[in-house]
Write an enzyme that holds these catalytic residues in place. Structure first.
Site, PDB file in Angstrom:
ATOM      1  CE  LYS A 167       0.084   4.370  -7.090  1.00  0.00           C
ATOM      2  NZ  LYS A 167      -0.090   4.273  -4.886  1.00  0.00           N
TER       3      LYS A 167
ATOM      4  CE1 TYR B  92       1.145   7.548  -6.604  1.00  0.00           C
ATOM      5  CE2 TYR B  92      -1.193   8.909  -7.609  1.00  0.00           C
ATOM      6  CZ  TYR B  92      -0.555   8.447  -6.715  1.00  0.00           C
ATOM      7  OH  TYR B  92      -1.882   7.193  -6.050  1.00  0.00           O
TER       8      TYR B  92
ATOM      9  CG  ASN C 246      -1.532   1.443   1.247  1.00  0.00           C
ATOM     10  OD1 ASN C 246      -2.690   1.871   1.372  1.00  0.00           O
ATOM     11  ND2 ASN C 246      -0.983   2.314   2.177  1.00  0.00           N
TER      12      ASN C 246
HETATM   13  P1  NAD Z   1      -0.322   8.359   3.145  1.00  0.00           P
HETATM   14  O1  NAD Z   1       0.252   9.818   2.483  1.00  0.00           O
HETATM   15  O2  NAD Z   1      -0.995   9.367   4.115  1.00  0.00           O
HETATM   16  O3  NAD Z   1       0.425   7.260   4.096  1.00  0.00           O
HETATM   17  C1  NAD Z   1       1.626   6.992   3.475  1.00  0.00           C
HETATM   18  C2  NAD Z   1       2.296   5.338   3.864  1.00  0.00           C
HETATM   19  O4  NAD Z   1       3.538   5.206   2.691  1.00  0.00           O
HETATM   20  C3  NAD Z   1       2.463   6.222   4.974  1.00  0.00           C
HETATM   21  O5  NAD Z   1       2.751   4.743   6.104  1.00  0.00           O
HETATM   22  C4  NAD Z   1       4.405   6.652   4.650  1.00  0.00           C
HETATM   23  O6  NAD Z   1       5.419   6.012   5.988  1.00  0.00           O
HETATM   24  C5  NAD Z   1       4.558   5.070   3.725  1.00  0.00           C
HETATM   25  N1  NAD Z   1       5.261   5.257   3.269  1.00  0.00           N
HETATM   26  C6  NAD Z   1       6.335   5.842   2.471  1.00  0.00           C
HETATM   27  N2  NAD Z   1       7.346   6.316   1.425  1.00  0.00           N
HETATM   28  C7  NAD Z   1       7.559   4.992   2.013  1.00  0.00           C
HETATM   29  C8  NAD Z   1       8.970   4.378   2.257  1.00  0.00           C
HETATM   30  N3  NAD Z   1      10.524   4.998   1.387  1.00  0.00           N
HETATM   31  N4  NAD Z   1       9.436   3.502   2.949  1.00  0.00           N
HETATM   32  C9  NAD Z   1       8.445   2.535   3.452  1.00  0.00           C
HETATM   33  N5  NAD Z   1       7.124   3.093   3.728  1.00  0.00           N
HETATM   34  C10 NAD Z   1       6.979   4.588   3.331  1.00  0.00           C
HETATM   35  O7  NAD Z   1      -0.827   7.998   1.987  1.00  0.00           O
HETATM   36  P2  NAD Z   1      -1.829   7.741   1.577  1.00  0.00           P
HETATM   37  O8  NAD Z   1      -3.147   8.188   0.895  1.00  0.00           O
HETATM   38  O9  NAD Z   1      -2.718   6.553   2.681  1.00  0.00           O
HETATM   39  O10 NAD Z   1      -2.099   7.065   0.147  1.00  0.00           O
HETATM   40  C11 NAD Z   1      -1.869   5.362  -0.059  1.00  0.00           C
HETATM   41  C12 NAD Z   1      -1.835   4.342  -0.947  1.00  0.00           C
HETATM   42  O11 NAD Z   1      -2.929   5.195  -1.595  1.00  0.00           O
HETATM   43  C13 NAD Z   1      -0.353   5.311  -1.329  1.00  0.00           C
HETATM   44  O12 NAD Z   1       0.359   3.763  -2.613  1.00  0.00           O
HETATM   45  C14 NAD Z   1      -1.726   6.068  -3.414  1.00  0.00           C
HETATM   46  O13 NAD Z   1      -0.491   6.175  -4.091  1.00  0.00           O
HETATM   47  C15 NAD Z   1      -2.736   5.923  -3.066  1.00  0.00           C
HETATM   48  N6  NAD Z   1      -3.611   6.351  -3.513  1.00  0.00           N
HETATM   49  C16 NAD Z   1      -4.124   7.018  -2.128  1.00  0.00           C
HETATM   50  C17 NAD Z   1      -5.118   8.018  -3.179  1.00  0.00           C
HETATM   51  C18 NAD Z   1      -5.716   9.180  -1.772  1.00  0.00           C
HETATM   52  O14 NAD Z   1      -6.124  10.154  -2.790  1.00  0.00           O
HETATM   53  N7  NAD Z   1      -4.972   9.561  -0.777  1.00  0.00           N
HETATM   54  C19 NAD Z   1      -5.620   7.838  -4.174  1.00  0.00           C
HETATM   55  C20 NAD Z   1      -5.860   6.737  -4.829  1.00  0.00           C
HETATM   56  C21 NAD Z   1      -4.424   5.989  -4.609  1.00  0.00           C
END
Ligand code: NAD
Length: 250
Positions: free
Chosen positions: A161, A157, A93
């Site tokens: 994906k 990005y 994730n």
């Molecule tokens: P967030 O930024 O709230 O959390 C990201 C998490 O990834 C954190 O726990 C962080 O510690 C971890 N992380 C980042 N870089 C890291 C690294 N180098 N090593 C270890 N851990 C690492 O993000 P979110 O919004 O909860 O997103 C989670 C997933 O959902 C991602 O893959 C994101 O691309 C995807 N996503 C999010 C959205 C959105 O609108 N928030 C939309 C589509 C997809």
């Protein structure tokens, strides 16, 4: 409870979508490894979960991991195996995003995007499958609507994906022989720290206008899709990408 006796490793579960998925899996009886880029954040997230629900110490583990580093990924997987002896569910994730145009993007930024969003998915899955191939299991990758639709000023990005979707379908074919299912969830706009850092007010309004359900998702709106894919309810489902985006991409 749908995940009683199961062990789950969830990357990026200190906050946002991953944290909500961890909470959901714990409530459904799984043991969960909470992983984040900083160990102190993983410990804090674990303690908060323990405060919020009455969960015993042996059901949750906090791990700091640098997903850009292969050794660190291996250590994360070993910690889970040494603690619980197996991994039934892997949720890839963790991710980073950016809203830079291609012309503004440096080599370093492009490489980092692919290192975390794509290469870490391949490496973590490889390390987990070494064990999971003996038991079967479920692997769930977090994709994105832009991995289906594309995204202006999000080329690195979005392409990372798109690649995650390719990994999902290819590994579903490759790992089915071990009774390992591989699927993805493609969120739309979700109210997390990541979204707040990258989507400005104008963009947010535009996306809301395009979303039939006319709201932004909370991480809770996503958790059910992960639970479905992790559980026996999805026992014959592999290679799918479930869109959870309020109808934004059709
Ligand atoms: P967030 O930024 O709230 O959390 C990201 C998490 O990834 C954190 O726990 C962080 O510690 C971890 N992380 C980042 N870089 C890291 C690294 N180098 N090593 C270890 N851990 C690492 O993000 P979110 O919004 O909860 O997103 C989670 C997933 O959902 C991602 O893959 C994101 O691309 C995807 N996503 C999010 C959205 C959105 O609108 N928030 C939309 C589509 C997809």
């Amino acid at each position: 409870m749908k995940l009683e006796g199961k062990v789950a490793l969830i990357t990026g579960s200190t906050r946002g979508i991953g944290n909500e998925v961890a909470r959901c899996f714990l409530q459904e009886g799984a043991k969960v490894a909470i992983c984040g880029s900083k160990e102190e954040n993983a410990i804090r997230a674990m303690q908060k979960i323990k405060e919020d629900f009455s969960i015993s110490d042996d059901k949750v583990l906090a791990i700091g991991v640098d997903l850009k580093n292969t050794e660190s990924i291996r250590d994360m997987v070993e910690k889970v195996i040494n603690t619980w002896g197996k991994i039934d569910i892997l949720v890839n994730n963790a991710g980073i995003t950016s809203n830079r145009s291609l012309l503004e993007s440096s080599d370093e930024e492009i490489y980092e995007m692919f290192e975390i969003n794509l290469f870490s998915v391949l490496k973590t899955t490889r390390e987990v499958v070494k064990y999971m191939k003996d038991t079967g299991g479920s692997i769930i990758n977090t994709s994105s609507m832009v991995g289906i639709y594309g995204g202006k000023n999000q080329v690195a990005y979005a392409s990372s994906k798109f690649a995650v979707n390719g990994v999902t379908k290819s590994l579903a074919k490759e790992l089915g022989m071990y009774q390992i299912r591989v699927n993805a969830v493609a969120p739309g706009v979700v109210a997390t720290d990541m979204m707040k850092d990258t989507v400005n007010e104008n963009m947010k309004q535009m996306l809301l206008n395009m979303t039939p359900l006319q709201k932004m998702a909370e991480p809770k709106d996503l958790a059910g899709a992960y639970l479905y894919l992790a559980s026996e309810d999805a026992s014959f489902t592999t290679g799918t990408i479930i869109q959870v985006d309020g109808g934004l991409v059709m």
